[in-house]
Scaffold this active site. Structure first.
Site, PDB file in Angstrom:
ATOM      1  N   CYS A  92       1.176   3.350   3.087  1.00 26.41           N
ATOM      2  CA  CYS A  92       1.933   2.623   4.107  1.00 26.41           C
ATOM      3  C   CYS A  92       3.432   2.788   3.861  1.00 26.41           C
ATOM      4  CB  CYS A  92       1.606   1.129   4.071  1.00 26.41           C
ATOM      5  SG  CYS A  92      -0.128   0.757   4.313  1.00 26.41           S
ATOM      6  N   CYS A 141       0.831  -1.211   0.000  1.00 28.51           N
ATOM      7  CA  CYS A 141       0.000   0.000   0.000  1.00 28.51           C
ATOM      8  C   CYS A 141       0.860   1.254   0.000  1.00 28.51           C
ATOM      9  CB  CYS A 141      -0.998  -0.051   1.155  1.00 28.51           C
ATOM     10  SG  CYS A 141      -0.835   1.165   2.458  1.00 28.51           S
TER      11      CYS A 141
END
Ligand SMILES: *[C@@H]1O[C@H](CO)[C@@H](O)[C@H](O)[C@H]1NC(C)=O
Length: 783
Positions: free
Chosen positions: A582, A579
Site C-alpha cells: 500500500c 501495509c
C-alpha cells in the site's frame, strides 16, 4: 578519524531468502568499494568453473551475483534495505555471470587504489557535476586491453596529482547507464572536468604519464607567482604585508627549489590558503637572509605578530611538502560555550554567514591534517571548534556522542550534525548544502515531543527518523535538504531525529525502519512512502497541501460515492497504512489522480481501512490494497470493476482509461479511407507498434485527450505491425506518430496529416486546438 559504531538491534523486514549482506560477508554500512572487493574475493573461489564437482555451484553463484548486482546499485540497494527482496520490482534475477578469469583479472581495475575514486552514476551527478573540485576521469571497460595498459600509468598519475585534482574511474561494464548517458564511444576515454562544469572535455593526446600530467597542469586555474629577490627577502623577513600565508620556492646555486610543475601542483593543493611564489637568486644574492642551501620557505604573515620564517630542508616530494605546509596552517578558532551561544543568537536575528564547527575531545591537533584544506574549499563559511571535554553539556545538548564530529550553525539559527564520511570533500559539501538548507533542523527531545504531540500550533513538520549507520539514511539526508529548498518555513519545517541518540522516543513513536519520514500537520500524520529522493518528497508534501486524491470517510463514502451518477467514474484505493505494498502504491496513486485531474467525470479516492474498518468490511475488502472502479452507466455502487494488474501508475492508467466513455476507434486498411479520407470530421490518428514502450505510455494520455476533445475531433489508432503499408503511406517514420487530418481539405498526398506533440494529454489537446483554429481561420480567409 574514527566514529564509534553503535551496535543496535533493528527490525529489518526481509523475506525468506538469504540476507544479501550476509551472503557477501559485509556490514550493512559497507561502501561501494567494500562491496566490490568482497564480491570479487568470493567470486574467484565460488565460481562454477572452480567448483565443477559441486552440482549446486551454479545456483550458489547466481545468488551471489544477484546479491552483488542489487547492492552495488544504490537505488536497488535502497529498496532492498527498506523492503527486503520483495521490494525489488518484478523479482530481480541475475541469470548471467562472467567467466572465472574475468573476476580474477578484469574486475574493477582500480578497487585497490586509494587515490583513484571509483564512481557510479549517483556519485557522478553529486560529486562531479558542477562541483567545487576539478576531476579527471577514466571511463574504462575491464574487457579492453588498452584499458589494462593504461592502468599503471593512471595509478601513477593519481598518486602524483593527489590533492591537485581528483582522479576518478568509471567501470563502464558495471555502470553502462552512466557511460551511455555521457556518450562514451571507446575505451578508455579520459575526460577532464574543470570546476563547476557540467560536462567533461575529451583528452586526446597520448596516454603517457608525462603527457597526462602536463595536460592537467596546463589547465589548472592556479599560478606560482614569480617575484623579485628583494620582495622575496622582505616577505621572508616578515617586512612585507601580504594577503595570507606564503610558500616561497628559492631557486639558485646549491638550492633545490623543486620543478616548475611541482610549483603548480602545490599551488593547486594549497589553493585559496597559501600563495605560492618563486624567486630566482643569482650567485649569493639571497644568502644574507636565507641559509645558502634552502630551497623552500614558509611565512605565516601573521599581521599581529611578526613570525620567523620556516625553512623546509631535505624534502624532495611534493606530497610530503604539502603535508608539512598544511601542518603549519592555523586550526579553526576555539569556541567556548558562550561564543557558541552568542553566534547562535546572532544567527537567529540576522542572516550572517554560517559556521562549520568541529566537536572534539583530546588534542585538536590530532585531527586529520587534510582537514586544514577546508578554509580553501569553503571560503564563505566560518570555521570553529569546540572542545567537548571542556564543554560537555553543550556537546551533549547538541547530540554529539562521538568525536570528532562536524556540525553547522545556519543562518536563522538551525543546527545540524554531519553523518557519513569524514573526508575533507564530504565535510565541505555537507557544510555548503546544510548551510543553504536553513529550514532543516536537528530536533531536540523537547522539539520532537512538541511536534509529535501537536503542541506546535498550526506548524507543519516533515520529520525524518534515521540512524547514522544506515546507508539509505545517509543518502536521504542531502535529498531532504534539497527538498527543503522548495518550501517556505511558513508552509513546512524539516526536522531530523537520530534514533541512536533518541532511542526511547523512536520506540515510543513506533519507528520500525530507517529512514522513516512523515509529515506531521496538526493532528494529521502521513507517512512518506515514495522513493527517497528530493523530487518525490517535494511531490508528497505538495500533494498533502493540495490533495488530488479524495480521502473518503464513511459519511463521505455514502454521500458522494453512494450517490454517484451514471456519468461519473469513481476509482477507489482501499488501503491500510501499515501495509508495504500500500505504501508503495501511494505515490503511484497520486500520479494517477494527477493525470486524471483534467477529466471532471473521474474521481480518484482512497479509504484508510484502519480508520474506517466497518466501511471496508461492509464493502467486502479482504486484502490491501484493493483497487476498485465504479464505471459510468450505473448509479452508486451497483457495478464495480476490480483491478489485479501491476501497481504502477502507467498500468493503472492504461486500465482506467479503457473505461472512459469516448472510444478510440481501431482502424485498418479498409476503413481508413472511408473514415479518414472522406473527411467529414477532423480525425486524430495514433500510429503505433505494440512493442514500443513510448506507445504504451502514450495510450492513457491519448484516451484522456479523446474525452476532452469530444465533439471537435474523432480519435483513432492504427497498429502498424498489422498495417505496414498504411503506415508507410502515411509517412510514419517513428512510433508513436500522431497525425491530425482536417476535414474537407485537399492535399497533394491524400495521407498528409499534421503531426502532433504527444508529451501529455493536455499537450495533445493544446496542439490540436491550435491547429484547428489556424485551419478554420485560413478557410475563412479563402472564402
Ligand atoms: C496543514 O494543514 C492545513 C489545514 O489543516 C492545510 O491548510 C495545510 O496546507 C497543511 N500543510 C501541509 C504542508 O500539508
Amino acid at each position: 578519524m574514527y566514529c564509534n559504531i553503535f551496535v543496535l538491534l533493528i527490525i529489518i523486514s526481509l523475506s525468506s531468502g538469504e540476507d544479501y549482506y550476509e551472503l557477501l560477508g559485509i556490514k550493512r554500512d559497507a561502501n561501494d568499494k567494500e562491496i566490490r572487493k568482497a564480491f570479487k574475493k568470493l567470486a574467484v573461489t565460488l565460481h562454477p568453473d572452480k567448483n565443477t564437482n559441486d552440482p549446486e555451484a551454479h545456483n550458489k553463484f547466481v545468488k551471489l551475483t544477484t546479491a552483488y548486482e542489487i547492492l552495488k546499485d544504490s537505488e536497488t540497494r535502497k529498496k532492498y534495505d527498506i523492503y527486503g527482496e520483495e521490494g525489488l520490482s518484478n523479482g530481480y534475477k541475475a541469470k548471467q555471470y562472467q567467466s572465472w578469469s574475468y573476476y580474477q583479472n578484469q574486475f574493477g581495475i582500480y578497487d585497490d587504489d586509494p587515490q583513484v575514486e571509483t564512481l557510479n552514476r549517483h556519485d557522478y551527478n553529486e560529486k562531479v557535476l558542477k562541483s567545487e573540485s576539478i576531476w579527471f576521469i577514466n571511463f574504462y571497460s575491464p574487457m579492453c586491453s588498452h584499458c589494462h595498459h593504461l592502468a599503471p600509468v593512471w595509478r601513477q598519475v593519481a598518486k602524483e596529482l593527489e590533492g591537485v585534482v581528483r582522479i576518478g574511474a568509471v567501470n563502464c561494464e558495471d555502470d553502462w547507464h552512466l557511460c551511455r548517458q555521457i556518450n562514451i564511444r571507446s575505451y578508455p576515454t579520459l575526460l577532464y572536468y574543470s570546476r563547476h562544469s557540467t560536462h567533461g572535455v575529451l583528452y586526446t593526446a597520448e596516454n603517457t604519464r608525462e603527457n597526462i600530467i602536463s595536460y592537467v597542469l596546463s589547465r589548472l586555474d592556479v599560478r606560482a607567482l614569480p617575484i623579485s629577490t628583494s620582495l622575496g627577502k622582505r616577505i621572508i623577513q616578515g617586512l612585507e604585508a601580504t594577503e595570507g600565508a606564503s610558500l616561497l620556492f628559492i631557486c639558485g646555486i646549491n638550492r633545490d627549489c623543486f620543478t616548475t610543475e611541482d610549483h603548480l601542483k602545490i599551488a593547486a593543493i594549497l589553493n585559496n590558503m597559501v600563495t605560492v611564489r618563486v624567486l630566482r637568486c643569482s650567485d649569493d644574492e639571497c644568502d644574507d637572509t636565507i641559509p645558502h642551501d634552502i630551497g623552500v620557505a614558509f611565512q605565516h604573515n601573521n599581521k599581529n605578530m611578526p613570525s620567523d620564517p620556516i625553512f623546509f630542508e631535505d624534502i624532495d616530494d611534493v606530497q610530503i611538502l604539502a603535508r608539512k605546509v598544511l601542518e603549519q596552517l592555523p586550526e579553526p578558532q576555539d569556541l567556548s560555550e558562550e561564543d557558541f551561544l552568542g553566534i547562535r543568537t546572532r544567527l537567529r536575528s540576522d542572516l550572517n554567514a554560517g559556521w562549520l564547527i568541529c566537536f572534539y575531545i583530546g588534542h585538536a591537533t590530532q585531527l586529520d591534517v587534510q582537514l586544514k584544506k577546508l578554509p580553501g574549499i569553503i571560503q564563505s563559511i566560518n570555521l570553529g571548534k569546540v572542545n567537548c571535554g571542556k564543554y560537555s553539556n553543550l556537546c551533549k545538548g547538541l547530540n554529539v556522542n562521538h568525536y570528532p564530529v562536524w556540525g553547522v550553525l545556519k543562518p536563522g539559527g538551525a543546527f545540524e550534525l554531519h553523518h557519513g564520511k569524514d573526508s575533507v570533500h564530504d565535510i565541505a559539501s555537507f557544510a555548503t548544502e546544510s548551510i543553504r538548507a536553513t529550514n532543516v533542523h536537528m530536533l531536540s527531545v523537547d522539539e520532537i515531543l512538541s511536534i509529535m504531540n501537536n503542541k506546535k500550533d498550526s506548524e507543519a513538520w516533515l520529520v525524518d527518523w534515521f540512524a547514522p549507520w544506515c546507508p539509505p539514511c545517509i543518502r536521504f539526508l542531502p535529498e531532504l535538504r534539497k527538498a527543503s529548498l522548495h518550501f517556505e518555513p511558513s508552509v513546512v519545517h524539516f526536522g531530523t531525529v537520530d534514533c541512536t541518540v533518541h532511542s526511547t522516543i523512536c520506540r515510543q513513536f513506533n519507528i520500525r525502519s530507517y529512514p522513516t519520514a512523515m509529515l506531521v500537520n496538526n493532528s494529521n500524520t502521513n507517512l512518506f512512502s515514495g522513493d527517497k529522493i528530493a523530487a518525490s518528497l517535494v511531490e508528497f508534501i505538495t500533494e498533502m497541501q493540495n490533495p488530488t486524491v479524495i480521502k473518503l470517510t464513511t459519511d463521505d463514502f455514502h454521500l458522494k460515492l453512494g450517490k454517484k451518477t451514471v456519468d461519473e467514474i469513481w476509482l477507489v484505493d482501499y488501503f491500510a497504512p501499515w501495509c508495504g505494498p500500500c505504501q508503495q502504491l501511494a505515490p503511484q496513486w497520486t500520479l494517477v489522480a494527477k493525470t486524471l485531474q483534467v477529466l471532471p467525470l473521474v474521481h480518484v479516492a482512497s479509504v484508510n481501512c484502519e480508520l474506517e474498518p466497518s466501511l471496508c468490511s461492509s464493502q467486502g475488502v479482504r486484502s490491501y490494497p484493493t483497487i476498485r472502479l465504479y464505471p459510468t452507466g450505473s448509479k452508486g455502487l451497483n457495478r464495480v470493476a476490480l483491478y489485479n494488474g501491476a501497481r504502477d501508475s502507467l498500468s493503472i492508467l492504461s486500465w482506467v482509461t479503457e473505461f472512459l466513455p469516448v472510444n478510440v476507434k481501431n482502424l485498418n486498411l479498409d476503413n481508413f479511407d472511408d473514415m479518414i479520407l472522406q473527411r467529414k470530421e477532423a480525425w486524430l490518428v495514433d500510429f503505433f507498434a505494440p512493442w514500443c514502450h513510448h506507445c504504451i505510455e502514450l495510450q492513457p494520455h491519448y484516451n484522456i485527450a479523446a474525452q476532452i476533445l469530444e465533439g471537435k475531433v474523432r480519435f483513432a489508432k492504427v497498429n502498424c505491425e498489422n498495417y505496414r503499408l498504411l503506415c508507410r503511406k502515411a509517412s510514419v517514420r517513428a512510433y508513436p506518430t500522431v497525425m491530425l487530418y482536417f476535414p474537407g481539405q485537399k492535399y497533394s498526398n491524400e495521407y498528409d496529416g499534421s503531426q502532433i506533440n504527444t508529451a501529455s494529454a493536455s499537450k495533445i489537446v493544446r496542439d490540436v486546438e491550435t491547429l484547428l483554429s489556424t485551419a478554420s481561420r485560413s478557410k475563412r480567409d479563402e472564402l
